[in-house]
Design a protein around this motif. Structure first.
Motif, PDB file in Angstrom:
ATOM      1  N   ASN A  48       0.803  -1.233   0.000  1.00  0.00           N
ATOM      2  CA  ASN A  48       0.000   0.000   0.000  1.00  0.00           C
ATOM      3  C   ASN A  48       0.835   1.281   0.000  1.00  0.00           C
ATOM      4  O   ASN A  48       0.303   2.380   0.149  1.00  0.00           O
ATOM      5  CB  ASN A  48      -0.954   0.003   1.206  1.00  0.00           C
ATOM      6  N   PHE A  49       2.150   1.149  -0.146  1.00  0.00           N
ATOM      7  CA  PHE A  49       3.036   2.324  -0.092  1.00  0.00           C
ATOM      8  C   PHE A  49       2.646   3.350  -1.161  1.00  0.00           C
ATOM      9  O   PHE A  49       2.548   4.542  -0.890  1.00  0.00           O
ATOM     10  CB  PHE A  49       4.497   1.890  -0.288  1.00  0.00           C
ATOM     11  N   ALA A  50       2.416   2.854  -2.387  1.00  0.00           N
ATOM     12  CA  ALA A  50       2.105   3.758  -3.506  1.00  0.00           C
ATOM     13  C   ALA A  50       0.855   4.584  -3.231  1.00  0.00           C
ATOM     14  O   ALA A  50       0.805   5.782  -3.524  1.00  0.00           O
ATOM     15  CB  ALA A  50       1.946   2.966  -4.797  1.00  0.00           C
ATOM     16  N   ASN A  51      -0.170   3.953  -2.631  1.00  0.00           N
ATOM     17  CA  ASN A  51      -1.421   4.675  -2.370  1.00  0.00           C
ATOM     18  C   ASN A  51      -1.241   5.774  -1.330  1.00  0.00           C
ATOM     19  O   ASN A  51      -1.794   6.872  -1.458  1.00  0.00           O
ATOM     20  CB  ASN A  51      -2.518   3.706  -1.919  1.00  0.00           C
ATOM     21  N   ILE A  52      -0.457   5.475  -0.294  1.00  0.00           N
ATOM     22  CA  ILE A  52      -0.217   6.483   0.752  1.00  0.00           C
ATOM     23  C   ILE A  52       0.633   7.624   0.177  1.00  0.00           C
ATOM     24  O   ILE A  52       0.424   8.798   0.493  1.00  0.00           O
ATOM     25  CB  ILE A  52       0.445   5.828   1.990  1.00  0.00           C
ATOM     26  N   ILE A 128       9.343  12.841   0.827  1.00  0.00           N
ATOM     27  CA  ILE A 128       8.137  12.095   1.229  1.00  0.00           C
ATOM     28  C   ILE A 128       8.425  10.593   1.227  1.00  0.00           C
ATOM     29  O   ILE A 128       8.074   9.872   2.167  1.00  0.00           O
ATOM     30  CB  ILE A 128       6.950  12.402   0.280  1.00  0.00           C
ATOM     31  N   ILE A 129       9.063  10.102   0.154  1.00  0.00           N
ATOM     32  CA  ILE A 129       9.367   8.662   0.054  1.00  0.00           C
ATOM     33  C   ILE A 129      10.227   8.224   1.236  1.00  0.00           C
ATOM     34  O   ILE A 129       9.964   7.211   1.881  1.00  0.00           O
ATOM     35  CB  ILE A 129      10.078   8.335  -1.287  1.00  0.00           C
ATOM     36  N   SER A 130      11.232   9.024   1.549  1.00  0.00           N
ATOM     37  CA  SER A 130      12.129   8.703   2.662  1.00  0.00           C
ATOM     38  C   SER A 130      11.370   8.658   3.986  1.00  0.00           C
ATOM     39  O   SER A 130      11.425   7.663   4.714  1.00  0.00           O
ATOM     40  CB  SER A 130      13.253   9.752   2.712  1.00  0.00           C
ATOM     41  N   GLY A 169      20.344  18.931   3.090  1.00  0.00           N
ATOM     42  CA  GLY A 169      19.827  17.578   3.321  1.00  0.00           C
ATOM     43  C   GLY A 169      18.349  17.315   3.120  1.00  0.00           C
ATOM     44  O   GLY A 169      17.837  16.332   3.634  1.00  0.00           O
ATOM     45  N   THR A 170      17.633  18.156   2.365  1.00  0.00           N
ATOM     46  CA  THR A 170      16.176  17.983   2.259  1.00  0.00           C
ATOM     47  C   THR A 170      15.784  16.640   1.659  1.00  0.00           C
ATOM     48  O   THR A 170      14.920  15.930   2.169  1.00  0.00           O
ATOM     49  CB  THR A 170      15.549  19.113   1.416  1.00  0.00           C
ATOM     50  N   ARG A 171      16.422  16.275   0.546  1.00  0.00           N
ATOM     51  CA  ARG A 171      15.895  15.163  -0.262  1.00  0.00           C
ATOM     52  C   ARG A 171      15.980  13.801   0.404  1.00  0.00           C
ATOM     53  O   ARG A 171      15.190  12.917   0.105  1.00  0.00           O
ATOM     54  CB  ARG A 171      16.595  15.128  -1.629  1.00  0.00           C
ATOM     55  N   ARG A 172      16.935  13.592   1.287  1.00  0.00           N
ATOM     56  CA  ARG A 172      17.035  12.274   1.922  1.00  0.00           C
ATOM     57  C   ARG A 172      16.944  12.371   3.448  1.00  0.00           C
ATOM     58  O   ARG A 172      17.531  11.579   4.169  1.00  0.00           O
ATOM     59  CB  ARG A 172      18.338  11.567   1.499  1.00  0.00           C
ATOM     60  N   ARG A 173      16.202  13.349   3.918  1.00  0.00           N
ATOM     61  CA  ARG A 173      16.072  13.517   5.363  1.00  0.00           C
ATOM     62  C   ARG A 173      15.282  12.362   5.975  1.00  0.00           C
ATOM     63  O   ARG A 173      14.455  11.742   5.309  1.00  0.00           O
ATOM     64  CB  ARG A 173      15.404  14.855   5.687  1.00  0.00           C
TER      65      ARG A 173
END
Length: 390
Positions: A48-52, A128-130, A169-173
């Motif tokens: 369900n990762f994609a939906n969230i 968001i993904i991280s 460090g935003t992208r992989r925080r």
């Protein structure tokens, strides 16, 4: 906005995305671009990762530039003119530009649309993904108290070295909350060595000037439009036309540093304040840079190198001691600040893969100084290397 909105401001992004967006709007307003998510670390994503993830993107469509944010940009970023800020006032994320699907534990994602619009997606999407990955897999982090201790220890080392450091460090925080906590410490205790953050939203919250210039996609597009050999030079000249010497750090490794230096002519070497090093051996890069400046009778001590390749206190100590009395080092520290909190940081990227500079889609590539950081289709990488005699 409920608590689960990971991105709560249009400005929660890296500064160079806005500076590039402004330049794209001025020079290439009709160009389209396509980006792709690359799961370098081969992570298994929970059910369900994609939906969230999609839910979070849908919430981003409600974000608007506030009056206070506009006033902040006018004050701290005067080279972003009012026509661009008017555009940003009207801008809203369009989740239809992002296509996400999940097959088992694998996530596929691409972004497509006008370059001037889609350029803002990469950094917040990665953040968001991280954050979601850690949240949904239940991977625990250090306590706030321990994060504060660790960050202060690093800061102490940097202050002892007397080096200028920024936070990239935003992208992989690990999370927004951790990012904010760390930046607060850097601002309160980092003076005079801490020079700012690339995150525009947090810079606004703490009333500091955001830092950054441009990313690889700017040069990758120029290669698609003008050819690999002269992409660096035309990309820099176009940058100068827009920013008149402001934001004057040149990016050196889109098609390897050796090709960059061939393009970095006397005028550009004089006009740009310095160069960013993002891949490859830093010491040999410093030597090459100094030799290059001396060739044009430019005193290297008047120039900067901004190092941004996976830094930590030991690397910074090593690089800064080599630069001493030769050239001015600055350090953009990313994941080692915002995601050194227990679990390993994620090795993920989102890269431009295609653009339409004229009539048809063209695949774009980046040839880093390090093979594994190159991106693009294998046949296109081969073609680029052949043309550049690499």
């Amino acid at each position: 906005m409920n608590n689960f909105s990971i991105i709560s401001s249009l400005l929660d992004n890296d500064f160079y995305k806005f500076t590039m967006q402004n330049a794209v709007l001025k020079l290439f307003p009709l160009v389209k671009a396509k980006y792709e998510f690359i799961n370098r670390g081969k992570y298994s994503f929970p059910k369900n990762f994609a939906n969230i993830l999609k839910e979070n993107l849908n919430k981003m469509s409600y974000l608007k530039l506030s009056n206070k944010e506009r006033i902040f940009l006018e004050k701290y970023c005067p080279y972003l003119d009012s026509s661009y800020l008017d555009f940003l006032n009207q801008y809203q994320y369009n989740p239809k530009e992002v296509n996400i699907y999940q097959k088992g534990k694998n996530i596929k994602m691409n972004i497509e649309g006008l370059w001037s619009r889609t350029i803002l997606w990469e950094v917040p999407l990665m953040a968001i993904i991280s954050e979601l990955y850690y949240k949904l897999t239940g991977i625990k982090r250090l306590s706030d108290k321990n994060i504060i201790i660790l960050t202060k220890e690093k800061l102490k080392k940097y202050k002892k070295l007397k080096v200028k450091i920024g936070e990239f460090g935003t992208r992989r925080r690990y999370s927004y909350q951790v990012h904010k906590l760390i930046l607060k410490i850097l601002i309160e205790e980092g003076y005079p060595f801490f020079i700012g953050s690339s995150n525009v939203h947090l810079s606004h919250i703490f009333s500091i000037k955001p830092i950054g210039t441009k990313g690889h996609e700017w040069i990758m597009f120029h290669a698609a439009k003008y050819g690999f050999n002269i992409a660096d030079r035309i990309a820099m000249e176009n940058w100068l036309n827009i920013y008149k010497g402001n934001l004057g750090i040149a990016l050196s490794d889109t098609y390897t540093s050796s090709i960059f230096f061939k393009n970095f002519n006397k005028k550009l070497s004089n006009t740009f304040k310095g160069i960013r090093h993002d891949s490859g051996d830093p010491i040999s890069f410093i030597k090459k840079t100094i030799k290059h400046y001396k060739k044009f009778k430019i005193n290297p001590i008047k120039k900067k190198i901004v190092f941004s390749d996976n830094l930590n206190p030991d690397k910074v100590a090593f690089i800064s001691s080599f630069c001493k009395n030769k050239i001015n080092p600055f350090f953009g520290i990313g994941t080692n600040f915002t995601n050194d909190v227990g679990p390993p940081s994620m090795n993920i990227v989102i890269k431009m893969i295609k653009t339409i500079p004229k009539k048809n889609w063209i695949s774009v590539v980046k040839l880093s100084n390090v093979e594994k950081k190159s991106t693009g289709k294998k046949n296109m990488i081969f073609f680029a290397k052949k043309i550049l005699h690499l």
